[in-house]
Motif scaffolding. Structure first.
Motif, mmCIF file in Angstrom:
data_model
loop_
_atom_site.group_PDB
_atom_site.id
_atom_site.type_symbol
_atom_site.label_atom_id
_atom_site.label_comp_id
_atom_site.label_asym_id
_atom_site.label_seq_id
_atom_site.Cartn_x
_atom_site.Cartn_y
_atom_site.Cartn_z
ATOM 1 N N GLU A 73 29.982 25.879 -40.565
ATOM 2 C CA GLU A 73 30.015 26.181 -41.996
ATOM 3 C C GLU A 73 30.752 27.493 -42.262
ATOM 4 O OE1 GLU A 73 26.952 26.239 -45.796
ATOM 5 O OE2 GLU A 73 26.118 26.405 -43.786
ATOM 6 N N ASP A 74 30.462 28.533 -41.484
ATOM 7 C CA ASP A 74 31.118 29.829 -41.682
ATOM 8 C C ASP A 74 32.627 29.737 -41.515
ATOM 9 O OD1 ASP A 74 28.708 31.070 -42.179
ATOM 10 O OD2 ASP A 74 28.540 31.989 -40.203
ATOM 11 N N ASP A 75 33.083 28.953 -40.534
ATOM 12 C CA ASP A 75 34.522 28.810 -40.294
ATOM 13 C C ASP A 75 35.212 28.143 -41.481
ATOM 14 O OD1 ASP A 75 34.188 29.980 -37.808
ATOM 15 O OD2 ASP A 75 34.222 28.078 -36.712
ATOM 16 N N ILE A 76 34.591 27.086 -42.007
ATOM 17 C CA ILE A 76 35.174 26.383 -43.161
ATOM 18 C C ILE A 76 35.155 27.279 -44.391
ATOM 19 C CG2 ILE A 76 34.878 24.424 -44.755
ATOM 20 C CD1 ILE A 76 36.033 23.592 -42.051
ATOM 21 N N GLN A 77 34.032 27.971 -44.620
ATOM 22 C CA GLN A 77 33.940 28.870 -45.782
ATOM 23 C C GLN A 77 35.021 29.940 -45.710
ATOM 24 O OE1 GLN A 77 29.850 30.144 -45.476
ATOM 25 N NE2 GLN A 77 29.134 28.565 -46.878
ATOM 26 N N LYS A 78 35.214 30.526 -44.535
ATOM 27 C CA LYS A 78 36.229 31.569 -44.386
ATOM 28 C C LYS A 78 37.629 31.017 -44.646
ATOM 29 C CE LYS A 78 38.024 35.072 -41.186
ATOM 30 N NZ LYS A 78 39.162 35.226 -42.027
ATOM 31 N N GLU A 79 37.907 29.855 -44.084
ATOM 32 C CA GLU A 79 39.226 29.230 -44.274
ATOM 33 C C GLU A 79 39.490 28.930 -45.756
ATOM 34 O OE1 GLU A 79 42.926 27.550 -43.121
ATOM 35 O OE2 GLU A 79 41.515 28.763 -41.985
ATOM 36 N N LEU A 80 38.510 28.334 -46.429
ATOM 37 C CA LEU A 80 38.680 27.988 -47.840
ATOM 38 C C LEU A 80 38.782 29.234 -48.712
ATOM 39 C CD1 LEU A 80 36.232 24.950 -48.166
ATOM 40 C CD2 LEU A 80 38.732 24.900 -48.076
ATOM 41 N N LEU A 81 37.964 30.240 -48.396
ATOM 42 C CA LEU A 81 38.001 31.479 -49.169
ATOM 43 C C LEU A 81 39.327 32.192 -48.992
ATOM 44 C CD1 LEU A 81 36.592 33.430 -51.076
ATOM 45 C CD2 LEU A 81 35.642 34.574 -49.070
ATOM 46 N N ASP A 82 39.829 32.250 -47.760
ATOM 47 C CA ASP A 82 41.125 32.903 -47.510
ATOM 48 C C ASP A 82 42.237 32.222 -48.308
ATOM 49 O OD1 ASP A 82 39.933 34.708 -45.795
ATOM 50 O OD2 ASP A 82 40.655 33.751 -43.960
ATOM 51 N N THR A 88 44.865 32.480 -55.563
ATOM 52 C CA THR A 88 44.375 32.820 -56.894
ATOM 53 C C THR A 88 44.450 34.307 -57.212
ATOM 54 O OG1 THR A 88 42.847 30.974 -56.652
ATOM 55 C CG2 THR A 88 42.444 32.455 -58.477
ATOM 56 N N PHE A 89 44.170 35.150 -56.235
ATOM 57 C CA PHE A 89 44.094 36.588 -56.475
ATOM 58 C C PHE A 89 45.123 37.374 -55.660
ATOM 59 C CE2 PHE A 89 39.932 34.890 -57.553
ATOM 60 C CZ PHE A 89 39.728 35.445 -58.807
ATOM 61 N N ARG A 90 46.174 36.685 -55.191
ATOM 62 C CA ARG A 90 47.244 37.289 -54.404
ATOM 63 C C ARG A 90 46.689 38.133 -53.258
ATOM 64 N NH1 ARG A 90 50.446 40.084 -58.870
ATOM 65 N NH2 ARG A 90 48.688 39.485 -60.133
ATOM 66 N N GLY A 91 45.593 37.645 -52.674
ATOM 67 C CA GLY A 91 45.021 38.297 -51.502
ATOM 68 C C GLY A 91 44.100 39.460 -51.790
ATOM 69 N N SER A 92 43.852 39.766 -53.060
ATOM 70 C CA SER A 92 43.038 40.930 -53.416
ATOM 71 C C SER A 92 41.557 40.576 -53.478
ATOM 72 C CB SER A 92 43.487 41.497 -54.771
ATOM 73 O OG SER A 92 42.586 42.502 -55.189
ATOM 74 N N ALA A 93 40.804 41.039 -52.488
ATOM 75 C CA ALA A 93 39.359 40.800 -52.468
ATOM 76 C C ALA A 93 38.681 41.518 -53.622
ATOM 77 C CB ALA A 93 38.768 41.259 -51.135
ATOM 78 N N SER A 94 39.169 42.699 -53.995
ATOM 79 C CA SER A 94 38.537 43.439 -55.089
ATOM 80 C C SER A 94 38.672 42.698 -56.419
ATOM 81 C CB SER A 94 39.088 44.860 -55.194
ATOM 82 O OG SER A 94 40.450 44.847 -55.526
ATOM 83 N N LYS A 95 39.835 42.074 -56.666
ATOM 84 C CA LYS A 95 39.998 41.295 -57.900
ATOM 85 C C LYS A 95 39.018 40.116 -57.927
ATOM 86 C CE LYS A 95 44.840 42.205 -58.978
ATOM 87 N NZ LYS A 95 46.180 41.628 -59.139
ATOM 88 N N LEU A 96 38.852 39.472 -56.780
ATOM 89 C CA LEU A 96 37.905 38.361 -56.676
ATOM 90 C C LEU A 96 36.490 38.835 -56.999
ATOM 91 C CD1 LEU A 96 36.977 35.494 -55.808
ATOM 92 C CD2 LEU A 96 36.849 36.400 -53.484
ATOM 93 N N VAL A 97 36.072 39.932 -56.390
ATOM 94 C CA VAL A 97 34.716 40.445 -56.598
ATOM 95 C C VAL A 97 34.523 40.858 -58.048
ATOM 96 C CG1 VAL A 97 33.108 42.307 -55.983
ATOM 97 C CG2 VAL A 97 34.395 41.114 -54.197
ATOM 98 N N MET A 98 35.484 41.552 -58.630
ATOM 99 C CA MET A 98 35.381 41.978 -60.033
ATOM 100 C C MET A 98 35.245 40.774 -60.954
ATOM 101 S SD MET A 98 35.224 45.106 -59.942
ATOM 102 C CE MET A 98 35.859 46.695 -59.636
#
Length: 125
Positions: A73-82, A88-98
């Motif tokens: 599950e963790d591997d799939i979640q990481k792949e899909l999230l990446d 969607t957010f051009r790689g910006s984790a902070s934009k996603l979190v905000m």
């Protein structure tokens, strides 16, 4: 091993198996039907395809075949999230979190967990 990108229907099947462990097609189909009607043969065919893609393992020693998730599950979640983060957010984790925090009611418990994670990431500072 390359992590496969499951379709929405495949992800639903994986989620049943991750939550309940190895099981029969009938069991998976009954759980899928709790959310939307899905025919048994559709579930069977999808699970056979997923087995061919090495997303599922199959124990066919008995008359009733038992399927289990062959991907974590963790591997799939990481792949899909990446992929989502990049697209969607051009790689910006902070934009996603905000966006995530700004678009929903975040509970005090969730905020505490986020603070704890941030502390861990910063080395406990």
């Amino acid at each position: 091993m390359k992590i496969p990108k499951p379709t929405d229907a495949e992800l639903e099947i994986l989620q049943v198996l991750w939550e309940h462990g190895a099981n029969t097609v009938r069991f998976v189909n009954e759980h899928l039907n709790e959310k939307k009607e899905t025919g048994y043969t559709t579930t069977l065919k999808l699970m056979q395809i997923m087995h061919g893609k090495e997303m599922l393992s199959r124990d066919d020693r008995n008359r009733t075949h038992i399927f289990d998730a062959a991907v974590k599950e963790d591997d799939i979640q990481k792949e899909l999230l990446d992929k989502f983060l990049d697209a969607t957010f051009r790689g910006s984790a902070s934009k996603l979190v905000m966006h995530a925090l700004g678009n929903s009611q975040t509970s005090k418990e969730e905020l505490d967990q986020i603070r704890q994670l941030l502390d861990q990431l910063e080395g406990g500072k």
